[in-house]
Motif scaffolding. Sequence first.
Motif, PDB file in Angstrom:
ATOM      1  N   ALA A  97      82.113  67.193 -19.322  1.00 56.35           N
ATOM      2  CA  ALA A  97      82.179  66.584 -20.648  1.00 56.35           C
ATOM      3  C   ALA A  97      81.604  67.560 -21.675  1.00 56.35           C
ATOM      4  N   MET A  98      82.387  67.879 -22.684  1.00 57.66           N
ATOM      5  CA  MET A  98      81.969  68.836 -23.715  1.00 57.66           C
ATOM      6  C   MET A  98      81.288  68.108 -24.859  1.00 57.66           C
ATOM      7  N   VAL A  99      80.108  68.603 -25.248  1.00 59.29           N
ATOM      8  CA  VAL A  99      79.373  68.041 -26.378  1.00 59.29           C
ATOM      9  C   VAL A  99      79.165  69.126 -27.427  1.00 59.29           C
ATOM     10  N   HIS A 100      79.039  68.694 -28.676  1.00 57.36           N
ATOM     11  CA  HIS A 100      78.837  69.619 -29.792  1.00 57.36           C
ATOM     12  C   HIS A 100      77.723  69.069 -30.668  1.00 57.36           C
ATOM     13  N   ALA A 101      76.754  69.914 -31.003  1.00 56.47           N
ATOM     14  CA  ALA A 101      75.637  69.475 -31.835  1.00 56.47           C
ATOM     15  C   ALA A 101      75.202  70.602 -32.758  1.00 56.47           C
ATOM     16  N   LYS A 102      74.582  70.219 -33.859  1.00 56.94           N
ATOM     17  CA  LYS A 102      74.096  71.215 -34.820  1.00 56.94           C
ATOM     18  C   LYS A 102      72.729  71.756 -34.439  1.00 56.94           C
ATOM     19  N   THR A 103      71.960  70.977 -33.667  1.00 59.00           N
ATOM     20  CA  THR A 103      70.633  71.433 -33.246  1.00 59.00           C
ATOM     21  C   THR A 103      70.486  71.252 -31.744  1.00 59.00           C
ATOM     22  N   GLU A 104      69.564  71.997 -31.184  1.00 60.83           N
ATOM     23  CA  GLU A 104      69.296  71.875 -29.749  1.00 60.83           C
ATOM     24  C   GLU A 104      68.810  70.465 -29.416  1.00 60.83           C
ATOM     25  N   LEU A 105      67.990  69.897 -30.285  1.00 57.79           N
ATOM     26  CA  LEU A 105      67.479  68.546 -30.062  1.00 57.79           C
ATOM     27  C   LEU A 105      68.610  67.526 -30.048  1.00 57.79           C
ATOM     28  N   ASP A 106      69.561  67.660 -30.968  1.00 65.02           N
ATOM     29  CA  ASP A 106      70.712  66.746 -30.984  1.00 65.02           C
ATOM     30  C   ASP A 106      71.531  66.881 -29.705  1.00 65.02           C
ATOM     31  N   ALA A 107      71.732  68.098 -29.232  1.00 58.91           N
ATOM     32  CA  ALA A 107      72.472  68.312 -27.980  1.00 58.91           C
ATOM     33  C   ALA A 107      71.732  67.652 -26.819  1.00 58.91           C
ATOM     34  N   GLU A 108      70.423  67.833 -26.767  1.00 59.00           N
ATOM     35  CA  GLU A 108      69.631  67.215 -25.701  1.00 59.00           C
ATOM     36  C   GLU A 108      69.724  65.696 -25.752  1.00 59.00           C
TER      37      GLU A 108
END
Length: 159
Positions: free
Chosen positions: A113-124
Amino acid sequence: MPIDAIDRQIIQATQAGLPLVAEPYQVIAEQLGLSAQLVMQRMQAMQDNGVIRRIAAVPNHYKIGYRYNGMTVWDVDDLHIDSLGQRVAELSFVSHCYQRPRHLPDWPYNLFAMVHAKTELDAERQIALIADLLGTDSRRHAVLYSSKILKKTGLRIAG
């Protein structure tokens, strides 16, 4: 599914992407000497027959601020992968989700599953939400973060 000369022309005219105009099918139709209606009908038929998988925008995530693009990989029971994958794919932050074969003993993962986030915290946070959703159905997981864009093209047919 075989394609005819008109389908081939349409694929060649659109393989670099649809024109970014209000009526892209009209532009393609004019280039090929066809009607926009015929171009749309042919493209829909090619999609229905599996010649074209999908028609979609393909953003450059880095250019629009998404610096943390991670392929999450999950080890889930094969008996439940369809329902689990469907639930993960429905998450708004998952751009694509699919099953792949395991390559034991080194690669036990079968749900991607591919995820996209602007910050490392958002990705986590996103990854934690997937982990919560999968619960005990996930035996383990890993995240493979992208460091550059390798491919942003679709089908290519030579002239």
